[in-house]
Design a protein around this motif. Structure first.
Motif, PDB file in Angstrom:
ATOM      1  N   LEU A  20      -5.322   7.182  -4.400  1.00  0.00           N
ATOM      2  CA  LEU A  20      -5.346   7.068  -5.854  1.00  0.00           C
ATOM      3  C   LEU A  20      -6.729   7.442  -6.383  1.00  0.00           C
ATOM      4  N   ARG A  21      -6.757   8.301  -7.394  1.00  0.00           N
ATOM      5  CA  ARG A  21      -8.019   8.646  -8.056  1.00  0.00           C
ATOM      6  C   ARG A  21      -8.345   7.524  -9.031  1.00  0.00           C
ATOM      7  N   ILE A  22      -9.643   7.180  -9.133  1.00  0.00           N
ATOM      8  CA  ILE A  22     -10.063   6.069  -9.981  1.00  0.00           C
ATOM      9  C   ILE A  22     -11.212   6.514 -10.875  1.00  0.00           C
ATOM     10  N   MET A  23     -11.062   6.233 -12.169  1.00  0.00           N
ATOM     11  CA  MET A  23     -12.111   6.529 -13.136  1.00  0.00           C
ATOM     12  C   MET A  23     -12.347   5.282 -13.984  1.00  0.00           C
ATOM     13  N   PHE A  24     -13.618   4.917 -14.118  1.00  0.00           N
ATOM     14  CA  PHE A  24     -14.007   3.773 -14.939  1.00  0.00           C
ATOM     15  C   PHE A  24     -14.624   4.261 -16.238  1.00  0.00           C
ATOM     16  N   ILE A  25     -14.444   3.467 -17.300  1.00  0.00           N
ATOM     17  CA  ILE A  25     -15.155   3.707 -18.549  1.00  0.00           C
ATOM     18  C   ILE A  25     -15.824   2.392 -18.939  1.00  0.00           C
ATOM     19  N   THR A  26     -17.055   2.473 -19.416  1.00  0.00           N
ATOM     20  CA  THR A  26     -17.762   1.261 -19.814  1.00  0.00           C
ATOM     21  C   THR A  26     -18.777   1.576 -20.892  1.00  0.00           C
TER      22      THR A  26
ATOM     23  N   PHE B   5     -21.443  -0.381 -21.148  1.00  0.00           N
ATOM     24  CA  PHE B   5     -22.637  -1.073 -20.690  1.00  0.00           C
ATOM     25  C   PHE B   5     -23.317  -0.270 -19.586  1.00  0.00           C
ATOM     26  N   ALA B   6     -24.492   0.262 -19.875  1.00  0.00           N
ATOM     27  CA  ALA B   6     -25.196   1.120 -18.909  1.00  0.00           C
ATOM     28  C   ALA B   6     -25.472   0.394 -17.599  1.00  0.00           C
ATOM     29  N   ALA B   7     -25.908  -0.847 -17.668  1.00  0.00           N
ATOM     30  CA  ALA B   7     -26.217  -1.602 -16.447  1.00  0.00           C
ATOM     31  C   ALA B   7     -24.963  -1.806 -15.608  1.00  0.00           C
ATOM     32  N   VAL B   8     -23.838  -2.032 -16.273  1.00  0.00           N
ATOM     33  CA  VAL B   8     -22.576  -2.203 -15.561  1.00  0.00           C
ATOM     34  C   VAL B   8     -22.192  -0.893 -14.885  1.00  0.00           C
ATOM     35  N   ALA B   9     -22.400   0.211 -15.568  1.00  0.00           N
ATOM     36  CA  ALA B   9     -22.076   1.522 -14.989  1.00  0.00           C
ATOM     37  C   ALA B   9     -22.870   1.760 -13.716  1.00  0.00           C
ATOM     38  N   LEU B  10     -24.131   1.411 -13.725  1.00  0.00           N
ATOM     39  CA  LEU B  10     -24.971   1.613 -12.543  1.00  0.00           C
ATOM     40  C   LEU B  10     -24.529   0.722 -11.391  1.00  0.00           C
ATOM     41  N   SER B  11     -24.264  -0.546 -11.659  1.00  0.00           N
ATOM     42  CA  SER B  11     -23.873  -1.456 -10.582  1.00  0.00           C
ATOM     43  C   SER B  11     -22.446  -1.196 -10.112  1.00  0.00           C
ATOM     44  N   ALA B  12     -21.619  -0.607 -10.963  1.00  0.00           N
ATOM     45  CA  ALA B  12     -20.230  -0.353 -10.585  1.00  0.00           C
ATOM     46  C   ALA B  12     -20.144   0.610  -9.411  1.00  0.00           C
ATOM     47  N   GLN B  13     -21.052   1.570  -9.334  1.00  0.00           N
ATOM     48  CA  GLN B  13     -21.001   2.550  -8.247  1.00  0.00           C
ATOM     49  C   GLN B  13     -21.133   1.865  -6.885  1.00  0.00           C
ATOM     50  N   ASP B  14     -21.851   0.751  -6.839  1.00  0.00           N
ATOM     51  CA  ASP B  14     -22.025   0.029  -5.580  1.00  0.00           C
ATOM     52  C   ASP B  14     -20.792  -0.797  -5.213  1.00  0.00           C
ATOM     53  N   ARG B  15     -20.044  -1.232  -6.214  1.00  0.00           N
ATOM     54  CA  ARG B  15     -18.921  -2.138  -5.967  1.00  0.00           C
ATOM     55  C   ARG B  15     -17.562  -1.461  -6.036  1.00  0.00           C
TER      56      ARG B  15
ATOM     57  N   VAL C 235     -17.541   7.089 -12.958  1.00  0.00           N
ATOM     58  CA  VAL C 235     -17.845   6.195 -14.073  1.00  0.00           C
ATOM     59  C   VAL C 235     -18.280   7.033 -15.264  1.00  0.00           C
ATOM     60  N   LEU C 236     -17.599   6.826 -16.411  1.00  0.00           N
ATOM     61  CA  LEU C 236     -17.972   7.458 -17.678  1.00  0.00           C
ATOM     62  C   LEU C 236     -18.504   6.375 -18.609  1.00  0.00           C
ATOM     63  N   SER C 237     -19.524   6.707 -19.367  1.00  0.00           N
ATOM     64  CA  SER C 237     -20.099   5.749 -20.314  1.00  0.00           C
ATOM     65  C   SER C 237     -19.521   5.953 -21.702  1.00  0.00           C
ATOM     66  N   LYS C 238     -19.205   4.845 -22.361  1.00  0.00           N
ATOM     67  CA  LYS C 238     -18.777   4.875 -23.766  1.00  0.00           C
ATOM     68  C   LYS C 238     -20.019   5.001 -24.624  1.00  0.00           C
ATOM     69  N   PRO C 239     -19.968   5.611 -25.773  1.00  0.00           N
ATOM     70  CA  PRO C 239     -18.772   6.252 -26.290  1.00  0.00           C
ATOM     71  C   PRO C 239     -18.530   7.575 -25.581  1.00  0.00           C
ATOM     72  N   VAL C 240     -17.289   7.872 -25.353  1.00  0.00           N
ATOM     73  CA  VAL C 240     -16.921   9.138 -24.716  1.00  0.00           C
ATOM     74  C   VAL C 240     -16.018   9.886 -25.695  1.00  0.00           C
ATOM     75  N   HIS C 241     -16.293  11.142 -25.877  1.00  0.00           N
ATOM     76  CA  HIS C 241     -15.459  11.963 -26.748  1.00  0.00           C
ATOM     77  C   HIS C 241     -14.129  12.182 -26.035  1.00  0.00           C
ATOM     78  N   LEU C 242     -13.039  12.094 -26.767  1.00  0.00           N
ATOM     79  CA  LEU C 242     -11.720  12.226 -26.158  1.00  0.00           C
ATOM     80  C   LEU C 242     -11.560  13.555 -25.428  1.00  0.00           C
TER      81      LEU C 242
END
Length: 118
Positions: free
Chosen positions: A73-79, A81-91, A98-105
């Motif tokens: 399964l392919r997984i993509m996160f959106i957040t 919170f910059a700090a959450v985006a950075l720590s998410a890569q480890d977990r 990981v894409l950071s909000k705001p993200v253009h559609l």
């Protein structure tokens, strides 16, 4: 047609994301939180698109459960919170994005299309 499981707790954003992805030709199951998304994991999905920070079960846990059921399964996160985006890569499961909000559609759809083509 690729199938996307979307988990986003913000009602309006969830609607915008689902409509944009559907207009791009994807089948989308939109869920209001992690618990609802996990209930849909018994169905086959091509991509899990999930917010990281949600009340109750967060997107990282949804992704772990989804990856345990379907390692391809392919997984993509959106957040937003910059700090959450950075720590998410480890977990997060390997290979997730990981894409950071705001993200253009348009950018989101392009990233999803890239992941589906990979």
């Amino acid at each position: 047609m690729a199938r996307i499981l979307l988990a986003e707790d913000d009602d309006s954003l969830r609607g915008f994301l689902a409509r944009a992805l559907e207009r791009a030709g994807f089948e989308v199951q939109a869920c209001a939180d992690g618990e609802e998304a996990v209930q849909h994991l018994e169905h086959p999905w091509d991509l899990l698109l999930t917010d990281i920070v949600m009340p109750g079960m967060d997107g990282i846990e949804v992704a772990r459960q989804a990856a345990a059921r379907d390692p391809s399964l392919r997984i993509m996160f959106i957040t937003g919170f910059a700090a959450v985006a950075l720590s998410a890569q480890d977990r997060a499961p390997a290979g997730s994005k990981v894409l950071s909000k705001p993200v253009h559609l348009r950018d989101l759809v392009a990233e999803v299309e890239k992941m589906m083509a990979a």
